[in-house]
Enzyme design. Sequence first.
Site, short mmCIF file in Angstrom:
data_model
loop_
_atom_site.label_atom_id
_atom_site.label_comp_id
_atom_site.label_asym_id
_atom_site.label_seq_id
_atom_site.Cartn_x
_atom_site.Cartn_y
_atom_site.Cartn_z
N LYS A 12 10.99 -5.60 -7.19
CA LYS A 12 10.26 -6.10 -5.95
C LYS A 12 9.44 -7.16 -6.56
O LYS A 12 8.74 -7.24 -7.64
CB LYS A 12 9.48 -5.07 -5.28
CG LYS A 12 10.34 -4.05 -4.53
CD LYS A 12 9.74 -3.49 -3.61
CE LYS A 12 10.69 -2.91 -2.58
NZ LYS A 12 9.80 -2.07 -1.52
N GLU A 54 1.18 -1.40 -0.14
CA GLU A 54 -0.03 -0.01 0.05
C GLU A 54 0.91 1.12 -0.02
O GLU A 54 0.57 2.17 -0.60
CB GLU A 54 -0.97 0.15 1.36
CG GLU A 54 -2.26 -0.92 1.04
CD GLU A 54 -2.75 -1.12 2.50
OE1 GLU A 54 -3.97 -1.56 2.34
OE2 GLU A 54 -2.30 -1.36 3.51
N TYR A 55 1.93 1.08 0.72
CA TYR A 55 3.05 2.30 0.93
C TYR A 55 3.59 2.41 -0.57
O TYR A 55 3.67 3.69 -0.97
CB TYR A 55 3.89 1.91 1.79
CG TYR A 55 4.93 3.04 1.93
CD1 TYR A 55 4.78 4.39 2.82
CD2 TYR A 55 6.14 3.01 1.14
CE1 TYR A 55 5.79 5.06 2.77
CE2 TYR A 55 7.11 4.05 1.18
CZ TYR A 55 7.00 5.02 2.15
OH TYR A 55 7.78 6.00 2.17
N LEU A 91 17.00 2.59 -2.70
CA LEU A 91 17.16 2.03 -3.90
C LEU A 91 16.01 2.65 -4.68
O LEU A 91 14.87 2.41 -4.27
CB LEU A 91 17.23 0.40 -4.04
CG LEU A 91 18.45 -0.18 -3.37
CD1 LEU A 91 17.99 -1.77 -3.53
CD2 LEU A 91 19.43 -0.08 -4.51
N LYS A 142 17.10 -9.23 -2.31
CA LYS A 142 16.64 -7.86 -1.38
C LYS A 142 16.15 -8.62 0.00
O LYS A 142 15.07 -9.05 0.12
CB LYS A 142 15.76 -7.28 -2.10
CG LYS A 142 15.35 -5.88 -1.58
CD LYS A 142 14.84 -4.85 -2.23
CE LYS A 142 14.53 -3.51 -1.42
NZ LYS A 142 14.07 -3.67 -0.44
N LYS A 192 22.74 -4.62 -9.60
CA LYS A 192 23.92 -3.40 -9.60
C LYS A 192 24.70 -3.83 -10.85
O LYS A 192 25.28 -4.96 -10.98
CB LYS A 192 24.70 -3.67 -8.25
CG LYS A 192 23.78 -3.26 -7.21
CD LYS A 192 24.54 -3.74 -5.65
CE LYS A 192 23.45 -3.68 -4.52
NZ LYS A 192 23.78 -4.36 -3.39
P1 NAD Z 1 13.81 -0.24 -0.13
O1 NAD Z 1 13.69 -1.18 1.18
O2 NAD Z 1 12.87 -0.46 -1.16
O3 NAD Z 1 15.44 -0.49 -0.55
C1 NAD Z 1 16.60 -0.06 -0.09
C2 NAD Z 1 17.17 -0.89 1.00
O4 NAD Z 1 17.23 -2.22 0.73
C3 NAD Z 1 18.35 -0.50 1.40
O5 NAD Z 1 18.55 0.54 2.20
C4 NAD Z 1 18.72 -1.74 2.21
O6 NAD Z 1 18.48 -1.63 3.65
C5 NAD Z 1 17.89 -2.78 1.62
N1 NAD Z 1 18.71 -3.93 0.83
C6 NAD Z 1 18.33 -5.24 1.09
N2 NAD Z 1 18.94 -6.05 0.35
C7 NAD Z 1 19.88 -5.43 -0.40
C8 NAD Z 1 20.89 -5.54 -1.36
N3 NAD Z 1 21.47 -6.79 -1.57
N4 NAD Z 1 21.62 -4.46 -1.92
C9 NAD Z 1 21.30 -3.30 -1.47
N5 NAD Z 1 20.21 -2.75 -0.63
C10 NAD Z 1 19.53 -3.93 0.06
O7 NAD Z 1 13.83 1.32 0.50
P2 NAD Z 1 13.80 1.82 1.64
O8 NAD Z 1 14.07 3.39 1.36
O9 NAD Z 1 14.34 1.35 3.00
O10 NAD Z 1 12.19 1.88 2.09
C11 NAD Z 1 11.08 1.98 1.39
C12 NAD Z 1 10.18 0.91 1.56
O11 NAD Z 1 10.06 0.50 2.87
C13 NAD Z 1 9.09 0.99 0.63
O12 NAD Z 1 9.30 0.16 -0.37
C14 NAD Z 1 8.16 0.12 1.62
O13 NAD Z 1 7.91 -1.23 1.27
C15 NAD Z 1 8.81 0.28 2.99
N6 NAD Z 1 7.97 1.27 3.69
C16 NAD Z 1 6.77 0.88 4.38
C17 NAD Z 1 5.96 1.83 5.28
C18 NAD Z 1 4.88 1.39 5.92
O14 NAD Z 1 4.01 2.15 6.54
N7 NAD Z 1 4.51 0.23 5.46
C19 NAD Z 1 6.59 3.02 5.40
C20 NAD Z 1 7.89 3.34 4.75
C21 NAD Z 1 8.49 2.48 3.99
#
Ligand code: NAD
Length: 368
Positions: free
Chosen positions: A351, A41-42, A89, A123, A327
């Site tokens: 994703k 949803e986010y 990312l 991920k 990457k």
């Molecule tokens: P993200 O989780 O989409 O991707 C970036 C992160 O992926 C990196 O910071 C790292 O921690 C992680 N990662 C894991 N494996 C990795 C790999 N092999 N190489 C590089 N990075 C890796 O981005 P984000 O900025 O951490 O968070 C955004 C996500 O968090 C959103 O897409 C959402 O799904 C979630 N979110 C949810 C809410 C909610 O209320 N439900 C709120 C904020 C964020």
Amino acid sequence: LTSKLDRENLAAERIAALREELAEHNHRYYVLDAPIVTDAEYDKLFGELVALETEFPLLVTAESPTQRVGGAPLPAFGSVRHAVPMLSLNNAFEDDDIVAFDKRVRDTLKAGDTPVTYACELKFDGLAISLRYENGVLTQAVTRGDGQTGEDVTANIRTVRAIPTRLRAKTAHGKAPAVLEVRGEVLLFRADFDKINDAQRAAGDKVFINPRNAAAGSLRQLDSRITAKRPLRFFAYGWGEIVGESPAGSGDQASSVAAPVAGAGASAPATPHDTHTAMLDWLRDLGLPVGQYRAQVQGAEGLLRFYEAAQTHRPNLPYDIDGVVYKVDALASQRTLGFVSRAPRFAIAHKFPAEEATTELLDIEVQV
Ligand code: NAD
């Protein structure tokens, strides 16, 4: 012309509403560890904001969640400024987005039709952390926070058995440098998550909604004796500051240069290896856990094959993943591609669709 103006006004209104809503969700997710909407949803709200900002670039502001990473550090912990920022990312959900990503990469690298080599990883669905080793000894551990400044969780990280407090001095891929910041994900295996929730239930405490949430709650404990009881895991996927050893015979001058995965504006490589793959092999040899499910592939076709394979393996993994990460493997090419505000241009997260999460939950219940 009028209708264009109308549309822009409508877009501005919607953008403001989305930013406010996303800021609230960010705070709940990153600072309070208590989200009220699912990630899917986010992501949908975030995607809508990105689409509107792409259509109306003049409406983009520095405060937009699309320009920022994570949340503010909790004041309960000391804050530490990252020597090299910890970025997020960009996300993709469709195969077409990946084909477009690969095309952008080839265009920027002027590679024509020559396939680009990519490093593919899982991920991990946990939280990002930066570990600082000085002369091979763990000296500091900091959460990502807002990407510029994170929380000092060193005392808690010292209780994590999966994280070495001392690096292996000499490896087949070279020695430990004077300073090495390792970036990776802290997470909980599903079986451990279930045990923790059983214990929480038995003690009449609140249960965690998922392993990511439980890992975040465990890492940000003010009492590290509680963290010590939670079997947190760690996988390295990158690095920050690296201060190398001086070249043989040239005195003790060390060079400090921002590394490509997390660093903006790095001037020259201080990395001992020239591909992402070789760097991760080096980290593994230094004693750091690195996910074993990795691959070097060619072009968009290779990326999509890795995605399929990861999706097949997903239910059998002992931990949660929410996608895969691609990457550009050559670090020189990563530097050419550089960064946009909150994410590198040389990497993308692909994703998994949201429905899969439900099936996966059922799978775990069967396994337990
Ligand atoms: P993200 O989780 O989409 O991707 C970036 C992160 O992926 C990196 O910071 C790292 O921690 C992680 N990662 C894991 N494996 C990795 C790999 N092999 N190489 C590089 N990075 C890796 O981005 P984000 O900025 O951490 O968070 C955004 C996500 O968090 C959103 O897409 C959402 O799904 C979630 N979110 C949810 C809410 C909610 O209320 N439900 C709120 C904020 C964020």
